[in-house]
Design a protein around this motif. Structure first.
Motif, PDB file in Angstrom:
ATOM      1  N   PHE A 222      34.581  59.220  36.785  1.00 22.30           N
ATOM      2  CA  PHE A 222      33.408  58.621  36.289  1.00 22.30           C
ATOM      3  C   PHE A 222      33.291  57.441  35.603  1.00 22.30           C
ATOM      4  O   PHE A 222      32.757  56.381  35.346  1.00 22.30           O
ATOM      5  CB  PHE A 222      32.477  59.640  35.471  1.00 22.30           C
ATOM      6  CG  PHE A 222      31.165  59.404  35.002  1.00 22.30           C
ATOM      7  CD1 PHE A 222      30.157  59.282  35.994  1.00 22.30           C
ATOM      8  CD2 PHE A 222      30.784  59.099  33.619  1.00 22.30           C
ATOM      9  CE1 PHE A 222      28.879  58.702  35.456  1.00 22.30           C
ATOM     10  CE2 PHE A 222      29.634  58.811  33.180  1.00 22.30           C
ATOM     11  CZ  PHE A 222      28.702  58.670  34.100  1.00 22.30           C
ATOM     12  N   HIS A 223      34.608  57.357  34.753  1.00 24.88           N
ATOM     13  CA  HIS A 223      35.021  56.103  33.974  1.00 24.88           C
ATOM     14  C   HIS A 223      35.209  54.949  35.002  1.00 24.88           C
ATOM     15  O   HIS A 223      34.646  53.735  34.747  1.00 24.88           O
ATOM     16  CB  HIS A 223      36.065  56.289  33.059  1.00 24.88           C
ATOM     17  CG  HIS A 223      36.666  55.418  31.996  1.00 24.88           C
ATOM     18  ND1 HIS A 223      37.508  55.156  31.502  1.00 24.88           N
ATOM     19  CD2 HIS A 223      35.936  54.361  31.665  1.00 24.88           C
ATOM     20  CE1 HIS A 223      37.649  54.239  30.546  1.00 24.88           C
ATOM     21  NE2 HIS A 223      36.308  53.631  30.902  1.00 24.88           N
ATOM     22  N   VAL A 224      35.591  55.179  36.073  1.00 27.97           N
ATOM     23  CA  VAL A 224      35.760  54.294  37.147  1.00 27.97           C
ATOM     24  C   VAL A 224      34.455  53.428  37.561  1.00 27.97           C
ATOM     25  O   VAL A 224      34.454  52.316  37.704  1.00 27.97           O
ATOM     26  CB  VAL A 224      36.853  54.659  38.266  1.00 27.97           C
ATOM     27  CG1 VAL A 224      36.846  53.656  39.433  1.00 27.97           C
ATOM     28  CG2 VAL A 224      38.204  54.985  37.604  1.00 27.97           C
ATOM     29  N   SER A 225      33.747  54.469  37.841  1.00 32.96           N
ATOM     30  CA  SER A 225      32.251  54.023  38.320  1.00 32.96           C
ATOM     31  C   SER A 225      31.765  53.195  37.272  1.00 32.96           C
ATOM     32  O   SER A 225      30.909  52.091  37.519  1.00 32.96           O
ATOM     33  CB  SER A 225      31.449  55.380  38.660  1.00 32.96           C
ATOM     34  OG  SER A 225      31.177  56.111  37.586  1.00 32.96           O
ATOM     35  N   ILE A 226      32.058  53.619  36.082  1.00 33.84           N
ATOM     36  CA  ILE A 226      31.181  52.950  35.041  1.00 33.84           C
ATOM     37  C   ILE A 226      31.752  51.544  35.045  1.00 33.84           C
ATOM     38  O   ILE A 226      31.053  50.343  34.939  1.00 33.84           O
ATOM     39  CB  ILE A 226      31.339  53.724  33.610  1.00 33.84           C
ATOM     40  CG1 ILE A 226      30.497  54.943  33.501  1.00 33.84           C
ATOM     41  CG2 ILE A 226      30.715  52.723  32.414  1.00 33.84           C
ATOM     42  CD1 ILE A 226      30.725  55.844  32.172  1.00 33.84           C
ATOM     43  N   THR A 227      33.084  51.169  34.865  1.00 36.19           N
ATOM     44  CA  THR A 227      33.741  49.992  34.796  1.00 36.19           C
ATOM     45  C   THR A 227      33.267  49.134  35.964  1.00 36.19           C
ATOM     46  O   THR A 227      33.540  47.957  35.709  1.00 36.19           O
ATOM     47  CB  THR A 227      35.200  50.216  34.509  1.00 36.19           C
ATOM     48  OG1 THR A 227      35.731  50.910  35.629  1.00 36.19           O
ATOM     49  CG2 THR A 227      35.586  50.908  33.275  1.00 36.19           C
ATOM     50  N   ASN A 228      33.092  49.565  36.998  1.00 33.55           N
ATOM     51  CA  ASN A 228      32.668  48.935  38.360  1.00 33.55           C
ATOM     52  C   ASN A 228      31.546  48.066  38.069  1.00 33.55           C
ATOM     53  O   ASN A 228      31.222  47.466  38.723  1.00 33.55           O
ATOM     54  CB  ASN A 228      32.530  49.733  39.320  1.00 33.55           C
ATOM     55  CG  ASN A 228      34.139  50.069  39.857  1.00 33.55           C
ATOM     56  OD1 ASN A 228      35.173  49.340  39.589  1.00 33.55           O
ATOM     57  ND2 ASN A 228      34.352  51.193  40.801  1.00 33.55           N
ATOM     58  N   GLN A 229      30.655  48.506  36.944  1.00 39.04           N
ATOM     59  CA  GLN A 229      29.389  47.831  37.031  1.00 39.04           C
ATOM     60  C   GLN A 229      29.283  46.464  36.146  1.00 39.04           C
ATOM     61  O   GLN A 229      28.387  45.942  36.261  1.00 39.04           O
ATOM     62  CB  GLN A 229      28.384  48.787  36.117  1.00 39.04           C
ATOM     63  CG  GLN A 229      28.219  50.282  36.769  1.00 39.04           C
ATOM     64  CD  GLN A 229      27.434  50.961  35.574  1.00 39.04           C
ATOM     65  OE1 GLN A 229      26.725  50.742  34.812  1.00 39.04           O
ATOM     66  NE2 GLN A 229      27.418  52.399  36.003  1.00 39.04           N
ATOM     67  N   ILE A 230      30.755  46.413  35.542  1.00 39.03           N
ATOM     68  CA  ILE A 230      30.921  45.204  34.611  1.00 39.03           C
ATOM     69  C   ILE A 230      32.130  44.457  35.233  1.00 39.03           C
ATOM     70  O   ILE A 230      32.993  44.960  35.905  1.00 39.03           O
ATOM     71  CB  ILE A 230      30.839  45.598  33.178  1.00 39.03           C
ATOM     72  CG1 ILE A 230      31.989  46.142  32.645  1.00 39.03           C
ATOM     73  CG2 ILE A 230      29.534  45.906  32.711  1.00 39.03           C
ATOM     74  CD1 ILE A 230      32.245  46.338  31.498  1.00 39.03           C
ATOM     75  N   PRO A 231      31.984  42.976  34.935  1.00 42.90           N
ATOM     76  CA  PRO A 231      33.296  42.544  35.254  1.00 42.90           C
ATOM     77  C   PRO A 231      34.748  42.722  34.411  1.00 42.90           C
ATOM     78  O   PRO A 231      34.290  43.410  33.294  1.00 42.90           O
ATOM     79  CB  PRO A 231      33.059  40.816  35.013  1.00 42.90           C
ATOM     80  CG  PRO A 231      31.832  40.955  33.984  1.00 42.90           C
ATOM     81  CD  PRO A 231      31.143  42.104  34.263  1.00 42.90           C
ATOM     82  N   PRO A 232      35.941  42.681  34.959  1.00 44.42           N
ATOM     83  CA  PRO A 232      36.962  42.801  34.041  1.00 44.42           C
ATOM     84  C   PRO A 232      37.004  41.936  32.692  1.00 44.42           C
ATOM     85  O   PRO A 232      36.725  40.882  32.748  1.00 44.42           O
ATOM     86  CB  PRO A 232      38.017  42.374  34.668  1.00 44.42           C
ATOM     87  CG  PRO A 232      37.683  42.321  36.203  1.00 44.42           C
ATOM     88  CD  PRO A 232      36.324  42.023  36.118  1.00 44.42           C
TER      89      PRO A 232
END
Length: 300
Positions: A222-232
């Motif tokens: 789920f953390h991966v899916s959250i971080t995919n919403q924003i740029p690095p």
């Protein structure tokens, strides 16, 4: 004596230059805002631009320092050239700050700058009473907190020149309730399942370990899916801090439960029950306290 005369002459010359600077009153009225691209900070803007002065204004003597105009249409111009009214469509960009994501606030700016004349010759003044936003503007997923119209000095140190800027800023923030539901509620439900597993008897610690392990893997995905919403980004967002705390709590629960499991394997039943009771109390008291501290003091 000559020294004082020179200083007085220099002051008079500086005052003369300052008085000679043309003041242009700038007003911006926003008609429409396009979707903000979080990964690049790009957005589109459609607005009216009003320029007024006591002296004739050079037509088109401005530029956008944070983008490019795709369409500049002169709607009206006073016969003596002291007032010009434009409608402009532009592709612009703004810096993105995601430290508070998903409760972040962004500022979308229109940065208008004098193209050829330095501040010694042309100075922008905000025309607040002729500025604003159309009330029909809707920004899906965001709340519009307000706008501001001001001016600034933009110094080019490499060239030793300073130009006047007019800045129209729109402040927006994510809808708090929606952000909470999408980002934190699933993880909170998973943590409630883990906490409820501590009701089980110490003899059922294997079931507890299975619940914690599966929750840990689900949380990571789920953390991966959250971080995919924003740029690095080069810093931890608030969502990252929340997930790191969740990892810490789950790992602590896992190792404490594993210790109980090992004690049971050694037939140290009384010690296993005592540690299990202590762990249960810690989970029920410390976990809510840690999350409360995070939301109260670490959202910035």
């Amino acid at each position: 004596m000559r020294r004082w005369q020179g200083l007085i002459l220099a002051a008079c010359c500086a005052a003369g230059v300052a008085e000679a600077a043309q003041e242009i009153r700038v007003g911006i009225y926003m008609l429409n805002l396009g979707k903000l691209d979080i990964s690049t900070g790009a957005f589109t803007a459609d607005f009216y631009l009003l320029m007024q002065s006591d002296q004739p204004i050079t037509e088109g003597s401005f530029e956008f320092v944070n983008g490019r105009a795709t369409s500049v249409e002169r709607l009206e111009m006073a016969p003596d050239g002291t007032e010009i009214f434009y409608r402009i469509q532009a592709n612009l960009s703004t810096p993105i700050d995601l430290k508070r994501f998903p409760f972040d606030t962004q500022v979308m700016r229109i940065m208008l700058e004098e193209r050829t004349n330095t501040m010694e010759r042309v100075r922008y003044v905000p025309l607040v009473e002729k500025s604003g936003m159309d009330p029909a503007i809707v920004f899906p997923g965001w709340e519009i907190e307000g706008w501001a119209m001001n001016t600034a000095a933009h110094e080019y140190a490499a060239y030793g020149e300073t130009y006047s800027q007019a800045v129209f800023a729109v402040r927006i923030r994510r809808i708090t309730f929606n952000s909470f539901l999408k980002t934190f509620l699933p993880t909170i439900f998973m943590m409630l399942i883990v906490m409820s597993s501590f009701i089980l008897n110490p003899e059922q610690v294997a079931t507890r370990l299975a619940a914690i392990s599966s929750t840990l893997m689900a949380t990571a995905m789920f953390h991966v899916s959250i971080t995919n919403q924003i740029p690095p980004v080069g810093y931890l967002t608030f969502a990252d801090k929340f997930m790191v705390l969740t990892y810490f709590i789950l790992l602590a629960c896992f190792f404490l439960s594993l210790h109980v499991f090992v004690l049971q394997g050694r037939k140290e039943e009384e010690r296993a029950r005592r540690i299990s009771r202590i762990t249960e109390r810690l989970v029920y008291m410390v976990t809510p306290a840690l999350y409360a501290l995070l939301f109260l003091f670490f959202r910035s």
